[in-house]
Scaffold this active site. Structure first.
Site, PDB file in Angstrom:
ATOM      1  N   ASP A 317     -22.369 -51.387 117.792  1.00  0.00           N
ATOM      2  CA  ASP A 317     -21.466 -52.242 118.959  1.00  0.00           C
ATOM      3  C   ASP A 317     -20.634 -50.564 118.937  1.00  0.00           C
ATOM      4  O   ASP A 317     -20.210 -49.746 117.824  1.00  0.00           O
ATOM      5  CB  ASP A 317     -20.334 -53.222 117.644  1.00  0.00           C
ATOM      6  CG  ASP A 317     -19.469 -53.378 118.850  1.00  0.00           C
ATOM      7  OD1 ASP A 317     -19.507 -53.983 119.882  1.00  0.00           O
ATOM      8  OD2 ASP A 317     -18.346 -53.255 118.660  1.00  0.00           O
ATOM      9  N   ILE A 318     -20.088 -49.770 119.959  1.00  0.00           N
ATOM     10  CA  ILE A 318     -18.885 -49.146 120.018  1.00  0.00           C
ATOM     11  C   ILE A 318     -18.057 -49.703 119.633  1.00  0.00           C
ATOM     12  O   ILE A 318     -16.990 -51.025 120.234  1.00  0.00           O
ATOM     13  CB  ILE A 318     -18.613 -48.398 122.008  1.00  0.00           C
ATOM     14  CG1 ILE A 318     -19.990 -48.587 121.912  1.00  0.00           C
ATOM     15  CG2 ILE A 318     -17.416 -47.544 121.905  1.00  0.00           C
ATOM     16  CD1 ILE A 318     -19.645 -48.084 123.730  1.00  0.00           C
ATOM     17  N   GLU A 361     -20.513 -53.847 124.873  1.00  0.00           N
ATOM     18  CA  GLU A 361     -20.905 -52.735 124.045  1.00  0.00           C
ATOM     19  C   GLU A 361     -21.429 -52.938 123.154  1.00  0.00           C
ATOM     20  O   GLU A 361     -21.633 -51.882 122.401  1.00  0.00           O
ATOM     21  CB  GLU A 361     -19.042 -51.891 123.880  1.00  0.00           C
ATOM     22  CG  GLU A 361     -18.487 -53.004 123.044  1.00  0.00           C
ATOM     23  CD  GLU A 361     -17.449 -54.349 123.213  1.00  0.00           C
ATOM     24  OE1 GLU A 361     -16.839 -54.730 122.581  1.00  0.00           O
ATOM     25  OE2 GLU A 361     -17.930 -54.995 124.312  1.00  0.00           O
TER      26      GLU A 361
END
Length: 444
Positions: A317-318, A361
């Site tokens: 996950d960004i 994301e």
């Protein structure tokens, strides 16, 4: 294309820019294109004007492209229909074709589909003409020899007529041309030979299929089957080609006559393969999409259970991506996602490893035959590589650059267990990585 009477096209498209662009391009090809912004106006125009072909965008105000196709298809004499959509969805393509569309094209962002559209239109019109001409053959085969020859030779399909014993009594020009292109330079090739005997006595890897085809042709000739159709591959060297063979009885003639038509459907097969690949890819990143990941996980889970091998999963996950979008905008956000996807893919060296965009994301990496230690090694390579990209992120609470948090899971699958277990463990580990300050890796 008839130069005296240009092909008339109706294009239902709510994007006026695309409508004008297509009109401009097709004007040079002597196509006449009318553009309407929605399905309702398109239906009205169809009732007033005789069009040769209709192009319908799927996403329009009011009626969708599918709804327009279903409405127009109720008229058996409706012109051919091609649906255009920006959504590369295999199920949508199947629905369009079942609803009455002749073809389906995906409107890609680079507008490459505009280059393929003329050939798709020509192929659709050619197929419509072929169907019409086949009906004429079935009704008029008892007319003069010269008329029969002219009709047969006007068809693009490779056609032969068999008598009641299976012997070839006539072939068309396309049949002879195909034979010459494949090294058989003999006028009237096939005439006098028994097509069924050739199938019955064939040898090689496809001999069983050939005998099955002979049995089906006999069933059509005897009236036990109304018609028979089969698509098969016929490759020549490195060139892969596909044909559809259609077998039908000519009216109620006695003795019976059977028409065999082999039609090149390579373009259709290539289009189907393209649609299949599009249905497996994420449009923004080019990585596998969620659907493809789910299908691959099922297969690799079963393989892990059979081989008693390890199966690992990374979930990424960004970090603080919403803040990134708020600061830099969604276009920059999309570009950042693409950069992360490229960096992710570059760290995978085996063809069995799969990187996919899981949503927004969030990404996943499926690693068959990989232990937890191996998965953590790859996870650290991915984390460090993305940090090294040095994508500015001034709103991040972790670092001045874009970073990712990673959760890892590894398991030896069991046939009776649920593959979702692997996802759940990785997701939980990702949660712990975020709780531990982000830009880090946790495992379950």
């Amino acid at each position: 294309m008839n130069q005296e009477k240009p092909i008339r096209i109706l294009y239902m498209e709510d994007d006026p820019g695309l409508g004008r662009l297509l009109q401009k391009r097709f004007r040079r090809m002597e196509y006449h294109v009318d553009v309407v912004p929605d399905g309702e106006q398109g239906m009205q125009r169809c009732a007033e004007v005789a069009y040769d072909i209709i192009l319908a965008d799927h996403h329009m105000p009011g009626l969708t492209g599918i709804e327009v196709i279903r409405a127009l298809a109720k008229d058996k004499d409706h012109p051919p229909l091609i649906m255009l959509t920006g959504q590369g969805d295999e199920d949508l393509a199947v629905t369009a074709l079942k609803s009455g569309a002749s073809d389906y094209l995906v409107k890609d962002v680079n507008l490459d589909y505009l280059e393929h559209l003329p050939s798709a239109i020509n192929a659709t019109l050619a197929n419509a003409r072929l169907a019409s001409e086949k009906k004429r053959i079935e009704c008029e085969l008892q007319e003069s020899e010269r008329f029969n020859r002219a009709i047969l030779d006007s068809l693009t399909a490779h056609m032969a007529i068999l008598d009641e014993h299976g012997s070839i009594i006539r072939v068309n020009t396309a049949w002879q041309r195909f034979a010459m292109e494949n090294g058989i330079d003999r006028p009237g090739y096939g005439v006098g030979e028994n097509y069924l005997a050739l199938c019955d006595t064939s040898s090689g890897p496809n001999s069983d299929d050939a005998r099955e085809i002979a049995a089906r042709i006999r069933a059509v000739s005897n009236g036990k089957l109304p018609e028979y159709q089969q698509t098969y591959e016929c490759s020549n060297g490195d060139t892969r080609r596909w044909f559809t063979m259609r077998v039908s009885r000519v009216g109620n003639m006695n003795p019976s006559r059977v028409v065999i038509a082999h039609e090149d459907v390579t373009d259709l097969k290539v289009t189907e393969e393209t649609l299949r690949q599009l249905s497996q890819k994420d449009g923004l990143t080019g990585l596998a999409n969620r659907r493809h990941f789910d299908e691959t996980l099922e297969k690799e889970w079963a393989r892990s259970a059979r081989n008693r091998s390890s199966l690992s999963l990374l979930m990424l996950d960004i970090d603080h991506f919403k803040l990134y979008n708020d600061q830099y905008g969604h276009l920059m956000g999309d570009d950042a996602i693409r950069q992360v996807a490229r960096a992710l893919k570059e760290q995978l060296n085996r063809p069995t490893d799969l990187a996919a965009r899981y949503g927004g994301e969030e990404f996943v990496v499926l690693l068959p035959d990989t232990t937890m230690n191996g998965a953590l090694h790859i996870a650290e390579q991915i984390r460090a590589t993305i940090e090294t990209l040095a994508i500015p992120h001034v709103k991040s609470k972790v670092a001045p650059v874009l970073t990712v948090s990673i959760g890892a899971s590894s398991i030896q699958a069991h046939a009776s267990a649920d593959p979702a277990t692997l996802i759940h463990v990785a997701d939980t580990a990702l949660y712990h990585a975020k709780q531990n300050g982000r830009n880090t890796i946790a495992h379950g």
